[in-house]
Design an enzyme around this catalytic site. Structure first.
Site, short mmCIF file in Angstrom:
data_model
loop_
_atom_site.label_atom_id
_atom_site.label_comp_id
_atom_site.label_asym_id
_atom_site.label_seq_id
_atom_site.Cartn_x
_atom_site.Cartn_y
_atom_site.Cartn_z
N HIS A 188 0.70 -1.22 -0.20
CA HIS A 188 0.00 -0.04 0.12
C HIS A 188 0.79 1.22 0.07
CE1 HIS A 188 -3.46 -2.33 0.35
NE2 HIS A 188 -2.99 -3.06 1.79
N ASP A 207 -2.47 -11.23 -2.31
CA ASP A 207 -3.09 -10.40 -1.01
C ASP A 207 -4.50 -10.13 -1.27
OD1 ASP A 207 -1.57 -9.03 1.76
OD2 ASP A 207 -3.43 -7.97 0.90
N HIS A 223 -6.19 -7.67 -0.16
CA HIS A 223 -6.21 -6.19 -0.37
C HIS A 223 -5.61 -5.77 -1.87
CE1 HIS A 223 -6.48 -6.81 3.99
NE2 HIS A 223 -7.69 -5.77 3.73
N ASP A 239 -3.84 -13.04 3.74
CA ASP A 239 -4.75 -12.44 4.22
C ASP A 239 -6.13 -13.05 3.31
OD1 ASP A 239 -4.00 -10.58 2.61
OD2 ASP A 239 -4.14 -8.93 4.10
ZN LIG Z 1 -3.75 -7.28 2.79
#
Ligand SMILES: [Zn+2]
Length: 220
Positions: A33, A70, A72, A157
């Site tokens: 991120h 991931d 996200h 995750d």
């Molecule tokens: Zn993540």
């Protein structure tokens, strides 16, 4: 040189010089991120983006593929290479989750158009769903791109029972994803893979998924 930059360069150097065929970096915090605009979502430095640039500058590799599984979206990585024809970014993620980016119509711009591939998956996405995305979207794009090095933003995750995610990918599923990425690397990149840990918030599940991933990497 910071500790962070030592492990990144060590892993890329070891793989690019042929000392080892692949490497896994068990690092915290995650990185995908973060961008040059600052820290974001637990991430301070975008490890995979820095590794890609390091490989290009130090080892003069023309094309780097970054695969991000991931839960996200890797918005920092997308931002870093959005108009860059030398990096193909492929991400599977939950569209409705943090950070609210990763739409399928974000395909890159300028010379990088077509080299940013977002595949948002529905709630509860399982092994079949994520593997299907890899086979249908990643493989043909990688065949066109012909990467010299493959990097993985290895976020777990997306595993079942994660505390932040709601996908249901199993440890066997991560082994299959790893095999698929390794097959791309075997075809185009002299089997060079550097995998860098991203998210994963159920510590027991994270350990099991990483074990499955690393065992698969070691099978090469
Ligand atoms: Zn993540």
């Amino acid at each position: 040189m910071s500790i962070g930059s030592i492990w990144r360069s060590a892993a890329v150097d070891a793989v690019c010089t042929g000392e080892v065929s692949n490497a896994f970096c068990a690092v915290r915090p995650p990185g995908h991120h973060a961008s040059d605009r600052g820290e974001h979502g637990f991430c301070f430095y975008n490890n995979v983006a820095i590794a890609a640039r390091y490989a290009q500058k130090k080892h003069r590799l023309a094309r780097v593929l970054i695969v991000d599984w991931d839960y996200h979206h890797g918005n920092g990585t997308e931002w870093a290479f959005y108009d860059d024809p030398t990096v193909l970014f492929f991400s599977t993620h939950a569209l409705y989750a943090f950070p609210g980016t990763g739409f399928a119509d974000k395909i890159g711009k300028g010379k990088g158009k077509g080299l940013n591939i977002n595949v948002p998956l529905p709630r509860g996405a399982d092994d079949k769903k994520i593997l299907g995305a890899f086979k249908e979207r990643l493989v043909p794009a990688a065949n066109r791109f012909r990467p010299n090095l493959v990097l993985i933003s290895a976020g777990f995750d997306s595993r079942k029972d994660d505390l932040l995610g709601d996908f249901t990918v199993t440890d066997a599923g991560f082994a299959e994803l790893t095999k698929l990425v390794m097959s791309i690397a075997a075809t185009y990149s002299r089997s060079r893979v550097v995998s860098i840990l991203e998210g994963g918030y159920n510590t027991e599940g994270l350990a099991l998924a990483v074990e499955s991933h690393v065992k698969t990497l070691l099978s090469n």
